[in-house]
Design a protein around this motif. Structure first.
Motif, PDB file in Angstrom:
ATOM      1  N   SER A  71       0.839  -1.208   0.000  1.00  0.00           N
ATOM      2  CA  SER A  71       0.000   0.000   0.000  1.00  0.00           C
ATOM      3  C   SER A  71       0.872   1.255   0.000  1.00  0.00           C
ATOM      4  O   SER A  71       0.578   2.241  -0.676  1.00  0.00           O
ATOM      5  CB  SER A  71      -0.893   0.055   1.245  1.00  0.00           C
ATOM      6  OG  SER A  71      -1.734  -1.035   1.215  1.00  0.00           O
ATOM      7  N   TYR A  72       1.971   1.186   0.774  1.00  0.00           N
ATOM      8  CA  TYR A  72       2.880   2.339   0.829  1.00  0.00           C
ATOM      9  C   TYR A  72       3.461   2.629  -0.557  1.00  0.00           C
ATOM     10  O   TYR A  72       3.429   3.762  -1.042  1.00  0.00           O
ATOM     11  CB  TYR A  72       4.006   2.068   1.839  1.00  0.00           C
ATOM     12  CG  TYR A  72       5.096   3.101   1.780  1.00  0.00           C
ATOM     13  CD1 TYR A  72       4.946   4.338   2.414  1.00  0.00           C
ATOM     14  CD2 TYR A  72       6.266   2.862   1.054  1.00  0.00           C
ATOM     15  CE1 TYR A  72       5.944   5.309   2.321  1.00  0.00           C
ATOM     16  CE2 TYR A  72       7.256   3.822   0.964  1.00  0.00           C
ATOM     17  CZ  TYR A  72       7.089   5.038   1.596  1.00  0.00           C
ATOM     18  OH  TYR A  72       8.066   5.994   1.498  1.00  0.00           O
ATOM     19  N   VAL A  73       3.971   1.598  -1.216  1.00  0.00           N
ATOM     20  CA  VAL A  73       4.607   1.797  -2.532  1.00  0.00           C
ATOM     21  C   VAL A  73       3.563   2.262  -3.543  1.00  0.00           C
ATOM     22  O   VAL A  73       3.805   3.176  -4.347  1.00  0.00           O
ATOM     23  CB  VAL A  73       5.293   0.492  -3.012  1.00  0.00           C
ATOM     24  CG1 VAL A  73       5.916   0.675  -4.391  1.00  0.00           C
ATOM     25  CG2 VAL A  73       6.359   0.061  -2.019  1.00  0.00           C
ATOM     26  N   ASP A  74       2.396   1.655  -3.483  1.00  0.00           N
ATOM     27  CA  ASP A  74       1.327   1.999  -4.420  1.00  0.00           C
ATOM     28  C   ASP A  74       0.910   3.458  -4.254  1.00  0.00           C
ATOM     29  O   ASP A  74       0.838   4.222  -5.230  1.00  0.00           O
ATOM     30  CB  ASP A  74       0.133   1.057  -4.182  1.00  0.00           C
ATOM     31  CG  ASP A  74      -0.837   1.093  -5.335  1.00  0.00           C
ATOM     32  OD1 ASP A  74      -0.524   1.722  -6.366  1.00  0.00           O
ATOM     33  OD2 ASP A  74      -1.916   0.495  -5.216  1.00  0.00           O
ATOM     34  N   SER A  75       0.680   3.840  -2.998  1.00  0.00           N
ATOM     35  CA  SER A  75       0.155   5.208  -2.800  1.00  0.00           C
ATOM     36  C   SER A  75       1.244   6.256  -3.048  1.00  0.00           C
ATOM     37  O   SER A  75       0.975   7.337  -3.555  1.00  0.00           O
ATOM     38  CB  SER A  75      -0.445   5.370  -1.403  1.00  0.00           C
ATOM     39  OG  SER A  75       0.552   5.139  -0.462  1.00  0.00           O
ATOM     40  N   LYS A  76       2.501   5.936  -2.708  1.00  0.00           N
ATOM     41  CA  LYS A  76       3.550   6.951  -2.871  1.00  0.00           C
ATOM     42  C   LYS A  76       4.086   7.012  -4.304  1.00  0.00           C
ATOM     43  O   LYS A  76       4.369   8.086  -4.819  1.00  0.00           O
ATOM     44  CB  LYS A  76       4.693   6.666  -1.893  1.00  0.00           C
ATOM     45  CG  LYS A  76       5.724   7.768  -1.832  1.00  0.00           C
ATOM     46  CD  LYS A  76       6.515   7.723  -0.546  1.00  0.00           C
ATOM     47  CE  LYS A  76       7.720   8.642  -0.580  1.00  0.00           C
ATOM     48  NZ  LYS A  76       7.454  10.040  -0.517  1.00  0.00           N
ATOM     49  N   TYR A  77       4.232   5.858  -4.945  1.00  0.00           N
ATOM     50  CA  TYR A  77       4.889   5.852  -6.263  1.00  0.00           C
ATOM     51  C   TYR A  77       4.006   5.317  -7.396  1.00  0.00           C
ATOM     52  O   TYR A  77       4.251   5.621  -8.564  1.00  0.00           O
ATOM     53  CB  TYR A  77       6.172   5.012  -6.218  1.00  0.00           C
ATOM     54  CG  TYR A  77       7.153   5.444  -5.149  1.00  0.00           C
ATOM     55  CD1 TYR A  77       7.889   6.620  -5.291  1.00  0.00           C
ATOM     56  CD2 TYR A  77       7.353   4.681  -4.005  1.00  0.00           C
ATOM     57  CE1 TYR A  77       8.798   7.016  -4.318  1.00  0.00           C
ATOM     58  CE2 TYR A  77       8.257   5.071  -3.032  1.00  0.00           C
ATOM     59  CZ  TYR A  77       8.968   6.236  -3.185  1.00  0.00           C
ATOM     60  OH  TYR A  77       9.855   6.619  -2.228  1.00  0.00           O
ATOM     61  N   GLY A  78       3.086   4.453  -7.079  1.00  0.00           N
ATOM     62  CA  GLY A  78       2.180   3.911  -8.099  1.00  0.00           C
ATOM     63  C   GLY A  78       2.798   2.853  -8.998  1.00  0.00           C
ATOM     64  O   GLY A  78       2.132   2.327  -9.892  1.00  0.00           O
ATOM     65  N   HIS A  79       4.054   2.525  -8.776  1.00  0.00           N
ATOM     66  CA  HIS A  79       4.681   1.459  -9.563  1.00  0.00           C
ATOM     67  C   HIS A  79       5.924   0.963  -8.821  1.00  0.00           C
ATOM     68  O   HIS A  79       6.361   1.589  -7.846  1.00  0.00           O
ATOM     69  CB  HIS A  79       5.088   1.979 -10.950  1.00  0.00           C
ATOM     70  CG  HIS A  79       6.299   2.852 -10.930  1.00  0.00           C
ATOM     71  ND1 HIS A  79       6.283   4.179 -10.525  1.00  0.00           N
ATOM     72  CD2 HIS A  79       7.594   2.582 -11.239  1.00  0.00           C
ATOM     73  CE1 HIS A  79       7.498   4.684 -10.599  1.00  0.00           C
ATOM     74  NE2 HIS A  79       8.320   3.742 -11.020  1.00  0.00           N
ATOM     75  N   LEU A  80       6.475  -0.143  -9.318  1.00  0.00           N
ATOM     76  CA  LEU A  80       7.737  -0.664  -8.778  1.00  0.00           C
ATOM     77  C   LEU A  80       8.606  -1.099  -9.951  1.00  0.00           C
ATOM     78  O   LEU A  80       8.111  -1.744 -10.880  1.00  0.00           O
ATOM     79  CB  LEU A  80       7.470  -1.873  -7.857  1.00  0.00           C
ATOM     80  CG  LEU A  80       8.712  -2.528  -7.265  1.00  0.00           C
ATOM     81  CD1 LEU A  80       9.420  -1.586  -6.284  1.00  0.00           C
ATOM     82  CD2 LEU A  80       8.345  -3.826  -6.539  1.00  0.00           C
ATOM     83  N   ASP A  81       9.891  -0.735  -9.908  1.00  0.00           N
ATOM     84  CA  ASP A  81      10.794  -1.092 -11.016  1.00  0.00           C
ATOM     85  C   ASP A  81      11.618  -2.353 -10.737  1.00  0.00           C
ATOM     86  O   ASP A  81      11.798  -3.173 -11.627  1.00  0.00           O
ATOM     87  CB  ASP A  81      11.749   0.075 -11.314  1.00  0.00           C
ATOM     88  CG  ASP A  81      10.975   1.314 -11.735  1.00  0.00           C
ATOM     89  OD1 ASP A  81      10.343   1.277 -12.799  1.00  0.00           O
ATOM     90  OD2 ASP A  81      10.943   2.298 -10.965  1.00  0.00           O
ATOM     91  N   VAL A  82      12.154  -2.421  -9.526  1.00  0.00           N
ATOM     92  CA  VAL A  82      13.052  -3.556  -9.229  1.00  0.00           C
ATOM     93  C   VAL A  82      12.678  -4.163  -7.879  1.00  0.00           C
ATOM     94  O   VAL A  82      12.506  -3.439  -6.893  1.00  0.00           O
ATOM     95  CB  VAL A  82      14.532  -3.093  -9.195  1.00  0.00           C
ATOM     96  CG1 VAL A  82      15.445  -4.239  -8.760  1.00  0.00           C
ATOM     97  CG2 VAL A  82      14.985  -2.579 -10.561  1.00  0.00           C
ATOM     98  N   LEU A  83      12.558  -5.470  -7.876  1.00  0.00           N
ATOM     99  CA  LEU A  83      12.330  -6.200  -6.620  1.00  0.00           C
ATOM    100  C   LEU A  83      13.474  -7.187  -6.441  1.00  0.00           C
ATOM    101  O   LEU A  83      13.673  -8.073  -7.280  1.00  0.00           O
ATOM    102  CB  LEU A  83      10.994  -6.960  -6.711  1.00  0.00           C
ATOM    103  CG  LEU A  83      10.696  -7.957  -5.582  1.00  0.00           C
ATOM    104  CD1 LEU A  83      10.641  -7.267  -4.220  1.00  0.00           C
ATOM    105  CD2 LEU A  83       9.377  -8.682  -5.852  1.00  0.00           C
ATOM    106  N   VAL A  84      14.243  -7.001  -5.362  1.00  0.00           N
ATOM    107  CA  VAL A  84      15.337  -7.931  -5.066  1.00  0.00           C
ATOM    108  C   VAL A  84      14.939  -8.755  -3.844  1.00  0.00           C
ATOM    109  O   VAL A  84      14.849  -8.228  -2.731  1.00  0.00           O
ATOM    110  CB  VAL A  84      16.667  -7.177  -4.793  1.00  0.00           C
ATOM    111  CG1 VAL A  84      17.797  -8.186  -4.548  1.00  0.00           C
ATOM    112  CG2 VAL A  84      17.036  -6.261  -5.952  1.00  0.00           C
ATOM    113  N   ASN A  85      14.661 -10.027  -4.085  1.00  0.00           N
ATOM    114  CA  ASN A  85      14.307 -10.933  -2.987  1.00  0.00           C
ATOM    115  C   ASN A  85      15.594 -11.517  -2.430  1.00  0.00           C
ATOM    116  O   ASN A  85      16.146 -12.479  -2.974  1.00  0.00           O
ATOM    117  CB  ASN A  85      13.374 -12.039  -3.497  1.00  0.00           C
ATOM    118  CG  ASN A  85      12.001 -11.495  -3.825  1.00  0.00           C
ATOM    119  OD1 ASN A  85      11.366 -10.844  -2.987  1.00  0.00           O
ATOM    120  ND2 ASN A  85      11.525 -11.734  -5.036  1.00  0.00           N
TER     121      ASN A  85
END
Ligand SMILES: NC(=O)c1ccc[n+]([C@@H]2O[C@H](COP(=O)([O-])OP(=O)(O)OC[C@H]3O[C@@H](n4cnc5c(N)ncnc54)[C@H](OP(=O)(O)O)[C@@H]3O)[C@@H](O)[C@H]2O)c1
Length: 226
Positions: A71-85
């Protein structure tokens, strides 16, 4: 690529995740470090770290905390570029079948395998909104049967059953997930951060060409790992 690049690294403490976060930071990503409570507290006290990165207290076992992160990422940025697990548990050295404690194995799988599935399920919609979406699952050659059969490989005599099998499962999952993403913009790869020639127990430095290989998973078309 837009300026507003967002990356999440699952990590805490002083391990390799911090190195990945630093690489991404140098490449102008806004890096969110999803760290669990104790390590979150340690990082949060470090002024340099907390100024560079957005530290969020997330126990990867908690569905609620993962949803809050999304929710934080969605509301602040609206997208995600890189996910490092990157987060891991590595328990049980030299285990024989009579010594294995199943609850320990399940706990390890919860982080090393199931939390990766959860993160990808959760963040796929936000990754789809990126121009260059990338998922990097940090693995280990200890999950590779061919490596573990190679007598020249430094970990060949290690028998970390839970850890090694969880990384083997992660590798196969990454391979299969790549098929689903074939027609999408999302590129998924596994990545072993330790060069065989630098192989030593619990290395926490990225050596030699490792940084370039990591970056090639983000910018290049070449797929590494499997
Ligand atoms: N180091 C090596 O030699 C090596 C070699 C090959 C591959 N790798 C891979 O590289 C990655 C990083 O390794 P590393 O050695 O840097 O690991 P590390 O120092 O053990 O860091 C992993 C972090 O994962 C965190 N974590 C565990 N359970 C969590 C949870 N429930 N919620 C959130 N975070 C949790 C741990 O946090 P806490 O501290 O709070 O428990 C820990 O700080 C791993 O995927 C590993 O398999 C490492």
């Amino acid at each position: 690529m837009e300026d507003n690049r967002i990356a999440i690294v699952t990590e805490a403490g002083n391990g390799l995740g911090k190195s990945f976060a630093n690489i991404l930071y140098r490449h102008k990503y806004n890096v969110i470090i999803a760290a669990s409570s104790e390590s979150f507290a340690i990082m949060n006290q470090d002024r340099v770290l907390s100024q560079k990165f957005k530290l969020i207290n997330v126990d990867l076992k908690s569905v609620e905390e993962l949803s809050e992160l999304k929710s934080y990422v969605d509301s602040k940025y609206g997208h995600l570029d890189v996910l490092v697990n990157n987060a891991e548990i590595a328990n049980g050295f030299g285990q024989k079948i009579d010594q294995i404690i199943l609850d320990d194995v399940k706990e390890l799988y919860e982080i090393n395998f199931f939390s990766v599935l959860k993160m990808i399920q959760l963040f796929k919609p936000l990754l789809e909104k990126s121009q260059l979406p990338r998922i990097i699952n940090i693995t280990s050659a200890m999950g590779s049967i061919s490596k573990m059969e190679d007598n020249n490989f430094c970990y060949t005599d290690y028998c970390m059953t839970a850890y090694a099998t969880s990384k083997a499962a992660l590798d196969m999952y990454t391979h299969l997930q790549r098929k689903e993403f074939k027609t999408s913009k999302i590129k998924i790869n596994n990545f072993d951060p330790i060069l065989p020639q630098n192989c030593s127990y619990n290395s926490v430095k990225l050596c030699g060409s490792v940084e370039d290989q990591f970056l090639s998973l983000i910018y290049g078309e070449k797929e590494w790992g499997l």
